[in-house]
Design a protein around this motif. Structure first.
Motif, mmCIF file in Angstrom:
data_model
loop_
_atom_site.group_PDB
_atom_site.id
_atom_site.type_symbol
_atom_site.label_atom_id
_atom_site.label_comp_id
_atom_site.label_asym_id
_atom_site.label_seq_id
_atom_site.Cartn_x
_atom_site.Cartn_y
_atom_site.Cartn_z
ATOM 1 N N ASP A 1 -6.030 -6.396 -4.160
ATOM 2 C CA ASP A 1 -6.272 -5.133 -4.847
ATOM 3 C C ASP A 1 -5.116 -4.187 -4.518
ATOM 4 O OD1 ASP A 1 -7.649 -3.273 -6.374
ATOM 5 O OD2 ASP A 1 -8.815 -2.539 -4.681
ATOM 6 N N PRO A 2 -4.543 -3.525 -5.502
ATOM 7 C CA PRO A 2 -3.445 -2.585 -5.204
ATOM 8 C C PRO A 2 -3.979 -1.313 -4.534
ATOM 9 C CG PRO A 2 -3.923 -2.587 -7.548
ATOM 10 C CD PRO A 2 -4.784 -3.648 -6.936
ATOM 11 N N VAL A 3 -3.877 -1.257 -3.227
ATOM 12 C CA VAL A 3 -4.396 -0.128 -2.462
ATOM 13 C C VAL A 3 -3.231 0.626 -1.828
ATOM 14 C CG1 VAL A 3 -6.624 -1.195 -1.949
ATOM 15 C CG2 VAL A 3 -4.711 -1.565 -0.413
ATOM 16 N N PRO A 4 -3.413 1.926 -1.555
ATOM 17 C CA PRO A 4 -2.352 2.664 -0.861
ATOM 18 C C PRO A 4 -2.261 2.247 0.604
ATOM 19 C CG PRO A 4 -4.236 4.089 -1.288
ATOM 20 C CD PRO A 4 -4.516 2.783 -1.966
ATOM 21 N N ILE A 5 -1.074 2.345 1.151
ATOM 22 C CA ILE A 5 -0.819 2.009 2.552
ATOM 23 C C ILE A 5 -0.734 3.322 3.330
ATOM 24 C CG2 ILE A 5 0.672 0.755 4.145
ATOM 25 C CD1 ILE A 5 -0.507 -0.946 1.810
ATOM 26 N N GLN B 1 10.945 2.042 9.570
ATOM 27 C CA GLN B 1 10.971 0.585 9.388
ATOM 28 C C GLN B 1 9.660 0.083 8.791
ATOM 29 O OE1 GLN B 1 11.941 -0.926 13.303
ATOM 30 N NE2 GLN B 1 14.017 -1.458 12.630
ATOM 31 N N ILE B 2 8.537 0.612 9.274
ATOM 32 C CA ILE B 2 7.228 0.206 8.745
ATOM 33 C C ILE B 2 7.119 0.571 7.271
ATOM 34 C CG2 ILE B 2 4.733 0.625 8.872
ATOM 35 C CD1 ILE B 2 5.104 1.056 11.883
ATOM 36 N N ILE B 3 7.542 1.789 6.921
ATOM 37 C CA ILE B 3 7.500 2.215 5.522
ATOM 38 C C ILE B 3 8.398 1.333 4.668
ATOM 39 C CG2 ILE B 3 8.054 4.116 3.945
ATOM 40 C CD1 ILE B 3 7.200 6.032 6.228
ATOM 41 N N GLY B 4 9.570 0.994 5.175
ATOM 42 C CA GLY B 4 10.485 0.122 4.445
ATOM 43 C C GLY B 4 9.922 -1.279 4.239
ATOM 44 N N GLU B 5 9.273 -1.835 5.271
ATOM 45 C CA GLU B 5 8.656 -3.160 5.149
ATOM 46 C C GLU B 5 7.520 -3.147 4.128
ATOM 47 O OE1 GLU B 5 9.274 -6.256 6.736
ATOM 48 O OE2 GLU B 5 11.166 -5.294 7.272
ATOM 49 N N ALA B 6 6.725 -2.068 4.138
ATOM 50 C CA ALA B 6 5.623 -1.961 3.180
ATOM 51 C C ALA B 6 6.162 -1.855 1.753
ATOM 52 C CB ALA B 6 4.745 -0.761 3.516
ATOM 53 N N LYS B 7 7.218 -1.073 1.564
ATOM 54 C CA LYS B 7 7.822 -0.946 0.223
ATOM 55 C C LYS B 7 8.434 -2.274 -0.216
ATOM 56 C CE LYS B 7 7.534 3.573 -0.712
ATOM 57 N NZ LYS B 7 7.112 4.190 -1.934
ATOM 58 N N ALA B 8 9.049 -2.998 0.708
ATOM 59 C CA ALA B 8 9.650 -4.294 0.381
ATOM 60 C C ALA B 8 8.582 -5.316 -0.013
ATOM 61 C CB ALA B 8 10.462 -4.812 1.567
ATOM 62 N N ALA B 9 7.365 -5.144 0.496
ATOM 63 C CA ALA B 9 6.269 -6.058 0.162
ATOM 64 C C ALA B 9 5.640 -5.725 -1.187
ATOM 65 C CB ALA B 9 5.204 -6.019 1.252
ATOM 66 N N GLY B 10 6.049 -4.609 -1.790
ATOM 67 C CA GLY B 10 5.538 -4.254 -3.114
ATOM 68 C C GLY B 10 4.592 -3.077 -3.139
ATOM 69 N N ALA B 11 4.443 -2.367 -2.028
ATOM 70 C CA ALA B 11 3.557 -1.205 -1.995
ATOM 71 C C ALA B 11 4.179 -0.057 -2.773
ATOM 72 C CB ALA B 11 3.298 -0.774 -0.555
ATOM 73 N N GLU B 12 3.392 0.511 -3.674
ATOM 74 C CA GLU B 12 3.891 1.635 -4.463
ATOM 75 C C GLU B 12 3.650 2.962 -3.760
ATOM 76 O OE1 GLU B 12 2.300 1.518 -8.398
ATOM 77 O OE2 GLU B 12 2.870 -0.577 -8.683
ATOM 78 N N LYS B 13 2.562 3.052 -3.023
ATOM 79 C CA LYS B 13 2.205 4.320 -2.378
ATOM 80 C C LYS B 13 2.049 4.099 -0.884
ATOM 81 C CE LYS B 13 -1.107 8.067 -2.798
ATOM 82 N NZ LYS B 13 -2.331 8.541 -3.446
ATOM 83 N N VAL B 14 2.952 4.667 -0.097
ATOM 84 C CA VAL B 14 2.906 4.578 1.365
ATOM 85 C C VAL B 14 2.836 6.009 1.893
ATOM 86 C CG1 VAL B 14 4.019 3.760 3.467
ATOM 87 C CG2 VAL B 14 4.245 2.453 1.352
#
Length: 137
Positions: free
Chosen positions: A96-100, A115-128
């Motif tokens: 499910d596309p959920v915010p991080i 780094q955590i925000i960058g890893e989450a964005k690299a995994a495809g997260a749109e909203k961190v």
């Protein structure tokens, strides 16, 4: 008079409360509370979040990742490290596309947070987002 005294004796022997309706009501209430309960997912560690004037309430369905003051990255009570962020986010976003939401301790390093925000964005997260405590202002 004999018939009258026999009927009174029979009535005295059957005094009791029928428990079936009470048990039915208890089970219905139990099912109601189980169905309506909202489970909030926590990270498993206590994080001292910084305060921010622009803090706002976020959705209840979100992926919470904690960054402790010691530099540990924790999800669901387990230390996943920086290498575990991207696979975790990718796996959760498939369901499910959920915010991080990153709950960073105010004494943690900003470099690791980035780094955590960058890893989450690299995994495809749109909203961190970064969690903070709302101030009174």
């Amino acid at each position: 008079m004999g018939r009258f005294s026999e009927s009174i004796a029979d009535d005295e022997g059957e005094t009791g409360i029928d428990m079936s309706p009470l048990i039915d009501c208890v089970f219905i209430l139990l099912i109601f509370f189980i169905v309506t309960t909202v489970f909030v997912e926590e990270t498993g560690v206590e994080v001292d979040r910084p305060e921010a004037a622009s803090a706002s309430q976020l959705e209840k369905t979100s992926l919470l990742i904690a960054l402790t003051a010691a530099g540990e990255i924790v999800y669901d009570g387990r230390n996943i490290g920086i290498g575990g962020v991207q696979p975790l986010v990718r796996q959760m976003l498939q369901k499910d596309p959920v915010p991080i939401i990153v709950q960073a301790d105010k004494n943690s390093g900003s470099g690791l947070l980035v780094q955590i925000i960058g890893e989450a964005k690299a995994a495809g997260a749109e909203k961190v987002s970064v969690a903070a405590l709302a101030t009174g202002g």
